[in-house]
Design a protein around this motif. Structure first.
Motif, PDB file in Angstrom:
ATOM      1  N   LEU A 252      41.581  33.619  32.913  1.00 50.31           N
ATOM      2  CA  LEU A 252      41.223  34.625  33.912  1.00 50.31           C
ATOM      3  C   LEU A 252      41.494  36.018  33.377  1.00 50.31           C
ATOM      4  O   LEU A 252      42.643  36.376  33.112  1.00 50.31           O
TER       5      LEU A 252
ATOM      6  N   LYS B 204      44.933  46.081  30.535  1.00 47.61           N
ATOM      7  CA  LYS B 204      45.876  45.258  29.771  1.00 47.61           C
ATOM      8  C   LYS B 204      45.161  44.179  28.957  1.00 47.61           C
ATOM      9  O   LYS B 204      45.590  43.809  27.877  1.00 47.61           O
TER      10      LYS B 204
ATOM     11  N   THR C 258      38.845  39.005  43.801  1.00 47.79           N
ATOM     12  CA  THR C 258      40.231  38.515  43.781  1.00 47.79           C
ATOM     13  C   THR C 258      40.358  37.457  42.700  1.00 47.79           C
ATOM     14  O   THR C 258      39.336  36.906  42.236  1.00 47.79           O
TER      15      THR C 258
ATOM     16  N   GLY D 177      35.399  37.758  40.342  1.00 46.12           N
ATOM     17  CA  GLY D 177      35.210  38.215  41.714  1.00 46.12           C
ATOM     18  C   GLY D 177      36.195  39.319  42.044  1.00 46.12           C
ATOM     19  O   GLY D 177      36.881  39.830  41.157  1.00 46.12           O
TER      20      GLY D 177
ATOM     21  N   THR E 181      36.777  34.469  32.631  1.00 39.78           N
ATOM     22  CA  THR E 181      36.265  35.363  33.675  1.00 39.78           C
ATOM     23  C   THR E 181      36.506  36.794  33.219  1.00 39.78           C
ATOM     24  O   THR E 181      37.557  37.101  32.651  1.00 39.78           O
TER      25      THR E 181
ATOM     26  N   ALA F 136      39.434  38.957  34.594  1.00 39.14           N
ATOM     27  CA  ALA F 136      38.533  39.879  35.301  1.00 39.14           C
ATOM     28  C   ALA F 136      39.278  40.861  36.202  1.00 39.14           C
ATOM     29  O   ALA F 136      38.658  41.527  37.031  1.00 39.14           O
ATOM     30  N   GLY F 137      40.582  40.942  36.031  1.00 41.56           N
ATOM     31  CA  GLY F 137      41.358  41.817  36.906  1.00 41.56           C
ATOM     32  C   GLY F 137      41.149  43.293  36.624  1.00 41.56           C
ATOM     33  O   GLY F 137      40.653  43.669  35.561  1.00 41.56           O
ATOM     34  N   ALA F 138      41.579  44.119  37.588  1.00 41.60           N
ATOM     35  CA  ALA F 138      41.411  45.574  37.468  1.00 41.60           C
ATOM     36  C   ALA F 138      42.547  46.221  36.695  1.00 41.60           C
ATOM     37  O   ALA F 138      42.478  47.384  36.339  1.00 41.60           O
ATOM     38  N   SER F 139      43.621  45.465  36.468  1.00 41.64           N
ATOM     39  CA  SER F 139      44.763  45.971  35.694  1.00 41.64           C
ATOM     40  C   SER F 139      45.338  47.245  36.312  1.00 41.64           C
ATOM     41  O   SER F 139      45.792  48.153  35.611  1.00 41.64           O
ATOM     42  N   SER F 140      45.298  47.309  37.640  1.00 44.38           N
ATOM     43  CA  SER F 140      45.680  48.562  38.322  1.00 44.38           C
ATOM     44  C   SER F 140      47.177  48.856  38.239  1.00 44.38           C
ATOM     45  O   SER F 140      47.568  50.010  38.099  1.00 44.38           O
ATOM     46  N   ARG F 141      48.000  47.828  38.267  1.00 43.89           N
ATOM     47  CA  ARG F 141      49.451  48.069  38.208  1.00 43.89           C
ATOM     48  C   ARG F 141      49.911  48.430  36.794  1.00 43.89           C
ATOM     49  O   ARG F 141      51.022  48.847  36.568  1.00 43.89           O
TER      50      ARG F 141
ATOM     51  N   SER G  88      37.512  34.739  41.416  1.00 43.12           N
ATOM     52  CA  SER G  88      37.169  34.517  40.007  1.00 43.12           C
ATOM     53  C   SER G  88      37.268  33.042  39.667  1.00 43.12           C
ATOM     54  O   SER G  88      36.426  32.508  38.939  1.00 43.12           O
TER      55      SER G  88
HETATM   56  N1  LIG Z   1      39.646  39.466  40.493  1.00 42.77           N
HETATM   57  C1  LIG Z   1      40.492  39.021  39.534  1.00 42.77           C
HETATM   58  C2  LIG Z   1      41.872  39.402  39.552  1.00 42.77           C
HETATM   59  C3  LIG Z   1      42.695  38.954  38.536  1.00 42.77           C
HETATM   60  N2  LIG Z   1      42.155  38.174  37.556  1.00 42.77           N
HETATM   61  C4  LIG Z   1      43.015  37.748  36.466  1.00 42.77           C
HETATM   62  O1  LIG Z   1      44.113  37.021  36.996  1.00 42.77           O
HETATM   63  C5  LIG Z   1      45.269  37.251  36.185  1.00 42.77           C
HETATM   64  C6  LIG Z   1      46.466  37.601  37.070  1.00 42.77           C
HETATM   65  O2  LIG Z   1      46.136  38.743  37.798  1.00 42.77           O
HETATM   66  P1  LIG Z   1      46.973  40.104  37.679  1.00 42.77           P
HETATM   67  O3  LIG Z   1      48.095  39.987  36.728  1.00 42.77           O
HETATM   68  O4  LIG Z   1      47.253  40.575  39.066  1.00 42.77           O
HETATM   69  O5  LIG Z   1      45.876  41.050  36.991  1.00 42.77           O
HETATM   70  P2  LIG Z   1      45.156  42.268  37.684  1.00 42.77           P
HETATM   71  O6  LIG Z   1      44.489  41.829  38.929  1.00 42.77           O
HETATM   72  O7  LIG Z   1      44.305  42.910  36.633  1.00 42.77           O
HETATM   73  O8  LIG Z   1      46.393  43.223  38.000  1.00 42.77           O
HETATM   74  P3  LIG Z   1      46.497  44.297  39.167  1.00 42.77           P
HETATM   75  O9  LIG Z   1      46.799  43.511  40.421  1.00 42.77           O
HETATM   76  O10 LIG Z   1      47.650  45.136  38.709  1.00 42.77           O
HETATM   77  O11 LIG Z   1      45.186  45.058  39.223  1.00 42.77           O
HETATM   78  C7  LIG Z   1      44.937  38.354  35.212  1.00 42.77           C
HETATM   79  O12 LIG Z   1      44.782  37.810  33.921  1.00 42.77           O
HETATM   80  C8  LIG Z   1      43.644  38.940  35.749  1.00 42.77           C
HETATM   81  O13 LIG Z   1      42.783  39.436  34.715  1.00 42.77           O
HETATM   82  C9  LIG Z   1      40.816  37.787  37.548  1.00 42.77           C
HETATM   83  O14 LIG Z   1      40.353  37.071  36.633  1.00 42.77           O
HETATM   84  N3  LIG Z   1      40.004  38.209  38.553  1.00 42.77           N
END
Ligand SMILES: Nc1ccn([C@@H]2O[C@H](COP(=O)(O)OP(=O)(O)OP(=O)(O)O)[C@@H](O)[C@H]2O)c(=O)n1
Ligand SMILES: C[C@](O)(CO)[C@H](O)COP(=O)(O)O
Length: 373
Positions: free
Chosen positions: A9, A23, A76, A74, A53, A11-16, A80
């Motif tokens: 996985l 990241k 969330t 997706g 993803t 597809a996260g936004a890496s916001s934190r 995804s």
């Molecule tokens: N819509 C999303 C959200 C998260 N992830 C993945 O799920 C993993 C765990 O999520 P997290 O560590 O929270 O990543 P982010 O969502 O990028 O972080 P943040 O909440 O800080 O934006 C990460 O590898 C992230 O890329 C994903 O594939 N799809």
């Protein structure tokens, strides 16, 4: 092992993570982090099917670096996973956060040893601090801090994700369905990369390579009437402009192609298709800004650009300082790192016949050095 599909996985936004670079696009040696994690998994076990993803905008970029199936994520983590599960045909699916960079071989082995003994196998680490829950101290010996990768029966997980609730991982969704979950010991080394400070705890990471990435861009546009002549974001007085879907700033297009080439991301037409009406007559400075932002998010730093504009007319000498200032400030580059040359072709070829203007650019990139944050 063929009955297990690996889903990573990313597809996260890496916001934190609160840095311009995402990241999953930190560079480990000469690999983006997401590819490093993929190679880590495939070095520990065999998977016939691998699914990644990625953010929809990054899907083509992932595909430039890996032959794995890349699925648009997706909004969330759970969404995804749902998107990825549509492409899973195996009985089991091993799902991991790309953010859990330093996945440990022995944890994967402990998980796989339990395959078939429950609907989900999840690693955990025990709580070693005092734990408060809703302002009450609870027995920490009963607390499990859940990690990934998690091995699930595909059909059970698909059913579990139909529940109305949003779950933060597969094991909680499957447990909520009343199915069996077995927990195995994880590892502190599998700490999730969430905040930039977490980087200090991930001892599996190698620094970014000091590679200088080089790309070359070339573009041509024909002269036409009724349009301004835009070069490097500067309007050059001339009785003819350049034809094109955008503002036809051939110099900026060559720079974009050079940047995309250096990043290994393909070309300007893939990033900004001229079939897309969003880019009709667009100011190419906007396209260059978008390109620079994308490269920054993907862990690249622009080092230097050398541009050559080939035009029999008009003379460009007097406009070069404004061009340099315009592009350098847009790219946040020291002006001396952007060199602009202009030349005729001695009346030879289409340029010499004043049919159009050509431009060629060379760009160098380096990897953002995350060790300095
Ligand atoms: N819509 C999303 C959200 C998260 N992830 C993945 O799920 C993993 C765990 O999520 P997290 O560590 O929270 O990543 P982010 O969502 O990028 O972080 P943040 O909440 O800080 O934006 C990460 O590898 C992230 O890329 C994903 O594939 N799809
Ligand atoms: C799946 C997970 O890593 C298990 O601990 C965690 O729930 C992911 O949380 P995030 O907020 O999506 O990073």
């Amino acid at each position: 092992m063929s009955e297990i599909t690996l889903v990573l996985l990313g597809a996260g936004a890496s916001s934190r993570f609160t840095l311009p670079v995402k990241k999953q696009w930190l560079w480990i040696g000469d690999e983006p982090l997401w590819l490093y994690v993929l190679h880590r998994f495939t070095s520990f076990a065999q998977f016939n099917n691998i699914i990644l993803t990625a953010h929809p905008q990054e899907k083509p970029l992932f595909e430039k670096y890996s032959n794995a199936l890349v699925i648009p994520g997706g909004n969330t983590r759970q969404e995804s996973i749902r998107n990825a599960l549509e492409h899973v045909r195996s009985e089991y699916v091993l799902i991991s956060d790309i953010a859990r960079v330093c996945v440990q071989k022995e944890v994967i082995e402990r998980i796989l040893e339990q395959k078939g003994k429950a609907d989900c196998i999840a690693p955990y680490v025990p709580a070693v601090d005092t734990v408060m829950y809703k302002n009450e101290t609870i027995d920490r010996s009963e607390v499990k801090l859940i990690q990934t990768p998690q091995l699930s029966r595909t059909k059970i997980l698909q059913e579990a994700l139909l529940q109305e609730r949003e779950f933060t991982d597969e094991s909680s969704a499957i447990k909520a369905l009343g199915k069996d979950v077995v927990y195995v010991l994880g590892s502190e080394k599998q700490r999730k990369l969430t905040y930039k400070e977490d980087l200090h705890y991930l001892d599996c990471l190698q620094p970014p390579a000091n590679t200088q990435r080089v790309g070359m861009g070339f573009d041509v546009h024909a002269f036409c009437e009724g349009r301004p002549l835009m070069l490097c974001g500067v309007e050059v007085p001339h009785h003819l402009g350049l034809a094109g879907h955008s503002d036809a700033d051939v110099a900026i297009h060559a720079i974009i192609d050079a940047l995309m080439g250096a990043a290994g991301f393909g070309d300007i037409g893939e990033l900004f298709p001229d079939s897309n009406m969003e880019y009709k007559d667009i100011d190419s400075k906007v396209l260059l800004q978008k390109t620079a932002t994308l490269l920054r998010q993907c862990g690249f730093t622009i080092v230097q650009i050398d541009l050559t504009i080939m035009a029999q007319a008009p003379k460009l000498l007097d406009f070069k300082p404004a061009m340099q200032q315009t592009i350098a400030s847009l790219l946040e580059l020291p002006p001396h790192n952007l060199n602009i040359k202009a030349t005729t072709t001695e009346k030879l070829g289409f340029v010499g016949r004043k049919e159009g203007i050509a431009a060629q650019a060379i760009a160098t990139l380096k990897y953002f050095d995350w060790r300095k944050i």
